[in-house]
Enzyme design. Structure first.
Site, PDB file in Angstrom:
ATOM      1  CE  LYS A 168      -4.553   0.820   0.360  1.00  0.00           C
ATOM      2  NZ  LYS A 168      -5.658  -0.010  -0.131  1.00  0.00           N
ATOM      3  CB  VAL A 222     -17.480   1.420  -2.494  1.00  0.00           C
ATOM      4  CG1 VAL A 222     -18.055   0.020  -2.307  1.00  0.00           C
ATOM      5  CG2 VAL A 222     -16.065   1.336  -3.061  1.00  0.00           C
ATOM      6  N   GLY A 223     -20.075   3.041  -1.882  1.00  0.00           N
ATOM      7  CA  GLY A 223     -21.366   2.987  -1.200  1.00  0.00           C
ATOM      8  C   GLY A 223     -22.570   3.212  -2.098  1.00  0.00           C
ATOM      9  CG  HIS A 224     -22.687   5.609  -5.971  1.00  0.00           C
ATOM     10  ND1 HIS A 224     -21.311   5.657  -5.998  1.00  0.00           N
ATOM     11  CD2 HIS A 224     -23.090   5.489  -7.265  1.00  0.00           C
ATOM     12  CE1 HIS A 224     -20.901   5.586  -7.255  1.00  0.00           C
ATOM     13  NE2 HIS A 224     -21.960   5.474  -8.041  1.00  0.00           N
ATOM     14  N   GLY A 274     -21.462   6.113   4.455  1.00  0.00           N
ATOM     15  CA  GLY A 274     -20.546   6.449   3.374  1.00  0.00           C
ATOM     16  C   GLY A 274     -21.110   5.978   2.043  1.00  0.00           C
ATOM     17  CB  VAL A 275     -23.767   6.834  -0.055  1.00  0.00           C
ATOM     18  CG1 VAL A 275     -24.521   5.841   0.799  1.00  0.00           C
ATOM     19  CG2 VAL A 275     -24.067   8.266   0.410  1.00  0.00           C
ATOM     20  N   GLY A 276     -20.179   7.164  -1.088  1.00  0.00           N
ATOM     21  CA  GLY A 276     -19.334   7.734  -2.130  1.00  0.00           C
ATOM     22  C   GLY A 276     -19.043   6.730  -3.227  1.00  0.00           C
TER      23      GLY A 276
END
Length: 364
Positions: A91, A195-197, A191-193
């Site tokens: 990472k 990935v979340g959306h 968190g709907v950014g």
């Protein structure tokens, strides 16, 4: 306290002496002309070249950035092992606010540092970096994935990340309730950014009721506009985790969501989300088990994205990737079965399976 190099001594202790260490290599990168300060951590190459994303984040200190790189790289070793990939874990983190300091010059300098490792580390997107950024990095480094289709890449890896989390949720429902459908279940997504959306789309398509929250008002508005029924929003994560009647909680923002403050007040019976490093410290997995909460290990269920970027190295095929990501359902069920068999939490069972694969690759 510092060592002879001036580096924080506790970071070196973590690297060389603690159970959280054992990394093969840590590279500190600096390009003063562009303002680049980065850490590249390679945890293991036992299964193949280390693969993991680049996080661009305004850390409070360099010490915090190094610690995050070490934790994330270690997590990637386990994630890649359980995803069945021929890759070890690595990472990178770039220190700073991407909205303030991200530039073409900085990304090109970063690409040169990754290239200097000669393929021991393959990079991709993470928090704060996007497909367009990887296209720039790739101009200096051929060991770059998560590029745009126009530049020979697979594009946005969040699509399959969300699909994999959805498969993990289905497996969790199968294990706990005897049925993989989420129809009629109430799922909280924090968190709907990126990935979340996508996850919300899968949940609604399967008939789940969804409760969402996000620090960005525009992200919440986008979901509510897209799903005028079946989705409600709450003010913050603290409100979300205390929502009555919640069946599943999906942390999809930054790590550390499961801690000494949140676990005691969770109303959900299942935790399954896309965020990395959800357990704030060792022992949280036992706290969840003691409360009767089924935890689907984050690095198992969120592996869809890394499956996609790994495939990019061999000529991307979406259908092939989706078939691999579908197997997250079976892998998650196998982990729950191993946990029950060994009398340990699922997180410990997942670690054992991953460690076994890495040990076999090393020949011992």
């Amino acid at each position: 306290m510092t060592d002879v190099t001036g580096a924080p001594a506790d970071v070196l202790h973590t690297l060389f002496h603690s159970d959280q260490g054992g990394h093969e290599q840590v590279v500190l990168c600096q390009d003063r002309a562009s303002g680049l300060k980065a850490v590249i951590a390679i945890h293991s190459t036992a299964l193949g070249p280390a693969l993991g994303g680049t996080r661009f984040y305004p850390y409070a200190s360099e010490q915090e950035a190094v610690a995050d790189a070490l934790n994330l790289a270690r997590g990637m070793s386990y994630k890649n092992a359980l995803a069945g990939l021929d890759h070890g874990g690595g990472k990178a983190v770039i220190i700073g606010d991407p909205e303030q300091i991200k530039s073409e010059e900085l990304l090109l300098a970063y690409g040169r540092f990754v290239a200097s490792l000669g393929g021991r580390y393959v990079t991709a997107c993470d928090v704060g970096t996007y497909v367009a950024d990887m296209d720039v990095v790739a101009r200096e480094c051929r060991w770059t994935t998560g590029r745009s289709p126009e530049n020979g890449g697979a594009g946005d890896s969040s699509v399959l990340t969300a699909f994999g989390v959805f498969q993990g949720m289905r497996a969790s429902a199968q294990h706990l309730w005897g049925d993989p459908t989420l129809r009629g279940r109430r799922v909280g997504v924090s968190g709907v950014g990126k990935v979340g959306h996508h996850l919300v789309d899968h949940l609604r398509a399967d008939g789940a009721e969804v409760v969402i929250t996000d620090v960005r008002a525009e992200s919440v508005r986008r979901i509510l506009d897209r799903h005028p029924s079946g989705v409600t929003a709450v003010a913050d994560t603290d409100t979300l985790i205390r929502t009555e009647g919640l069946d599943i909680y999906a942390p999809c923002a930054l790590g550390g969501a499961l801690n000494d403050d949140t676990v005691p007040v969770l109303t959900a019976r299942i935790v399954c989300g896309a965020a990395n490093n959800q357990l704030a410290h060792p022992g949280v997995e036992k706290d969840l088990a003691d409360r009767g909460i089924l935890y689907a290990p984050d690095y198992v269920v969120n592996a869809g994205g890394v499956i996609q970027v790994a495939d990019e190295l061999h000529g991307f095929d979406f259908d092939r990737c989706k078939a691999k990501a579908t197997k997250i359902f079976d892998t998650t069920l196998a982990i729950f079965a191993r946990a029950k068999q060994d009398g340990i939490p699922p997180a410990a069972a997942a670690d054992r399976i991953a460690e076994q694969r890495m040990a076999e690759a090393r020949g011992h």
